[in-house]
Write an enzyme that holds these catalytic residues in place. Structure first.
Site, short mmCIF file in Angstrom:
data_model
loop_
_atom_site.label_atom_id
_atom_site.label_comp_id
_atom_site.label_asym_id
_atom_site.label_seq_id
_atom_site.Cartn_x
_atom_site.Cartn_y
_atom_site.Cartn_z
N HIS A 67 -2.93 11.28 2.29
CA HIS A 67 -2.90 10.81 0.91
C HIS A 67 -4.24 10.22 0.53
CE1 HIS A 67 -1.84 7.39 3.49
NE2 HIS A 67 -2.39 6.61 2.58
N CYS A 200 -2.89 -1.39 3.33
CA CYS A 200 -3.69 -0.32 3.93
C CYS A 200 -4.80 0.04 2.96
CB CYS A 200 -2.82 0.90 4.27
SG CYS A 200 -2.21 1.81 2.83
#
Length: 682
Positions: A67, A200
């Site tokens: 992603h 993240c």
């Protein structure tokens, strides 16, 4: 969610088109391109590869979630692929058979990102993943992911604490969490309470998967877990009462935790975000064990700017690099200001300003030499801070604010005993270690208030002073003197070899650890103010400019060898390279590392060798061509840069020209087979 995925974005036989994560990402991305969700296939894939390079996106349970955020994405989109053979995405338990490619625009709104975060949470549900593995058609899989037939798997979590912490669109800490909000002491009649923060680099997937994983493990263990997800869609701070009532804290993060000091004074476990996804039960057990032993964190450490790089929870070598770079990052502005002021002083008043009396005693407003002396003396004062700042902020990176005082004291001692840059490194590491050791000592609650203000600075400064003055100071001083003499005594072939080594290091990982080692070595030498250290700084900056400049030149003279996106990046690379921003070549290296990186290293080695051979000097740690007037032997310096740029550009053009060429498709939906062929060759 149903607007983000359709049957056209699902491939239930992905193993027929891809046998690697790069090929899988390309195959799924081509489906996005065909629907107009991605405007530039290669540009988007470069962004996916850059995100993958930060941390593998494979998860336990056979899941891969490549992603990224990208300017080449028109709207949040999800593509799904299923591979019977499995594709390696770096998960500890083996290949992934369920692959989700998540594409978010660079400026995606919170609502869309919240939907993607909910998908990330669903992936922690075994029923949901089992249903995907059993889906017979692409339409069925798309409906499951879109939520049309996934109601059952989703109903296991909505009434938990999840809505209170996952996105800013939900109210913080709903009424069912009233119990944790009461700041009552731990007792046997209530469950153990944990607050956690997950984050993240991209903030789309791992952030929310770690949160879901911790919450599920907490329910299984009878532990109340409240999670603050610091994701792309923003974050809602946990209620202060919830934090106050908690018995322990878990940080599962790969970027700095925002407002970390809120969690001070509790048993704390600090790990990377993937640990929160893969082993939540272990983390809960660890924080409970720490709380039982009374191990608490005295202060919430705020990471330094460079601590955002890398992954928390790694080995000692990674931690050491972060600590050292923390000190270097704070030292660089002093080096830049001091070096440029000194260089400007020489430019105005000549080298005689180094022997000029204090401008307080003698200053003529109409005399350029007086102004030169003023700038030189101000720059000299700035340089006196280099070693203390380096040591102070190394200690800060290790132990937060309590490390500042002993770190600065140790650095000042290193300066006083002429231990220089090496002494500052040693003083900072010793100061941080001493403070960390003191913080582990159990003390009465009544004394905790004076520990960071009185006790820790007093004891740690005394210990650091004793070690620097009486134990290690003299050996380090002699080593520093020997290193300085060696640099000043280099001549002939030795100078060229050093230039080659520094050039290779600067261009090998384009701003990575090896690049930083060479750069740190160079700016550390500036603190000594010797001719040899100035030569090293010049060679390092010149070599660091080569990768982006050479890619810019190559895209200009042989544009057909590069994609449309790379040609656009090449235009920006001219400015980035001229400004000494080595990272400007990363998009090219990410797309074609085997050709770009060796070419850049060859050019960097040539430039480093020539700069050293020409005797070029530089007092400033940065600036690129904008500080050329302040460089010794400036004309030859530019010749060295030009030579390395030409060598590197010629090599990359040659290597790219050897591969099989194909015409570039006019639109993104044409030529997918050719692009897949090139990806395999690369």
């Amino acid at each position: 969610m149903s607007q983000m995925i359709s049957a056209e974005l699902v491939d239930l036989e992905l193993d027929r088109a891809a046998d690697s994560k790069a090929a899988a990402a390309r195959s799924l991305a081509e489906r996005m391109v065909a629907l107009g969700r991605v405007t530039d296939l290669d540009g988007f894939l470069a962004d996916v590869a850059a995100r993958e390079a930060q941390m593998p996106t494979g998860l336990d349970g056979g899941i891969g979630i490549p992603h990224c955020r990208s300017a080449h994405v028109t709207e949040p989109t999800l593509a799904f692929g299923r591979s019977a053979a499995g594709i390696d995405f770096g998960a500890p338990d083996g290949p992934a058979d369920l692959i989700f490619l998540i594409a978010a625009p660079a400026g995606a709104d919170d609502a869309h990102l919240s939907i993607l975060s909910n998908l990330a949470r669903q992936l922690m549900d075994a029923d949901f993943t089992a249903a995907l593995r059993a889906a017979k058609t692409a339409g069925e899989a798309a409906a499951l992911i879109g939520g049309e037939e996934a109601a059952t798997p989703d109903t296991s979590t909505p009434d938990t604490s999840t809505p209170d912490t996952s996105t800013p669109d939900t109210p913080p800490q709903a009424p069912q969490e009233a119990a944790p909000q009461a700041p009552a002491p731990a007792a046997a009649d209530r469950p153990f309470r944990i607050v956690a923060v997950t984050s993240c680099p991209t903030g789309i997937a791992h952030t929310y998967m770690a949160a879901e994983s911790l919450e599920r493990a907490g329910r299984a263990e009878g532990v109340e877990v409240s999670v603050e997800t610091q994701g792309s869609s923003g974050f809602t701070r946990l209620d202060p009462d919830v934090i106050a009532a908690a018995d322990g804290v878990i940080f599962a993060h790969d970027v700095p935790v925002r407002d970390k000091e809120r969690f001070a004074g509790k048993a704390t476990v600090d790990v990377g975000v993937k640990a929160g996804v893969n082993r939540p039960a272990e983390l809960i057990a660890e924080v409970r064990d720490k709380a039982a032993r009374g191990e608490i964190t005295e202060s919430g450490a705020k990471p330094s700017p460079v601590e955002a790089a890398g992954e928390p929870g790694e080995g000692y070598g990674t931690k050491l690099r972060k600590w050292l770079m923390s000190g270097v990052s704070y030292m660089v502005p002093f080096v830049a200001a001091g070096g440029l002021l000194i260089a400007l002083g020489f430019a105005l008043g000549g080298y005689k300003v180094s022997d000029a009396p204090s401008v307080m005693d003698h200053f003529l407003w109409t005399d350029t030499s007086s102004w030169g002396a003023l700038l030189f003396q101000v720059g000299g004062v700035a340089f006196k801070f280099l070693v203390p700042v380096l040591a102070g902020y190394i200690a800060y990176g290790m132990a937060d604010r309590p490390g500042l005082v002993p770190g600065f004291v140790g650095g000042a001692i290193a300066l006083d005993i002429k231990a220089g840059f090496l002494g500052g490194l040693a003083a900072g590491l010793i100061a941080g270690a001493v403070v960390m050791a003191i913080q582990k000592v159990k003390i009465p609650v009544s004394l905790r208030g004076i520990m960071p203000v009185v006790v820790i600075p007093l004891i740690s400064s005394a210990v650091v002073g004793f070690l620097m003055f009486l134990v290690i100071g003299e050996p380090i001083s002699k080593l520093q003197s020997a290193l300085t003499s060696w640099l000043n005594g280099l001549n002939g072939a030795n100078v060229i070899v050093l230039g080659v080594i520094l050039g290779l290091m600067m261009c090998f990982d384009l701003g990575g650890p090896l690049n930083k080692v060479a750069y740190t070595f160079a700016i550390g030498g500036l603190a000594d103010g010797t001719a040899g250290s100035f030569k090293v700084m010049a060679a390092v900056m010149a070599a660091g400019m080569i990768p982006p400049l050479s890619m810019a030149l190559a895209t200009t003279v042989r544009g057909r060898l590069f994609t449309r996106t790379e040609r656009e990046n090449g235009k920006a690379a001219w400015v980035l390279g001229a400004s000494f921003v080595t990272e400007g070549a990363i998009p090219f290296a990410a797309a074609d590392p085997l050709r770009v990186i060796p070419s850049a290293m060859a050019g960097g080695a040539v430039t480093g060798a020539l700069s050293m051979a020409f005797g070029c000097t530089l007092r400033a740690p940065h600036g690129g061509i904008f500080v050329v007037p302040l460089i010794g032997n400036a004309l030859l310096y530019l010749v060295a840069i030009a030579a390395g740029t030409v060598v590197s550009a010629a090599l990359v053009v040659l290597l790219k020209g050897l591969r099989k060429q194909r015409p570039e498709p006019e639109d993104a939906a044409v030529g997918s087979a050719e692009k897949r062929e090139v990806a395999v060759v690369a």
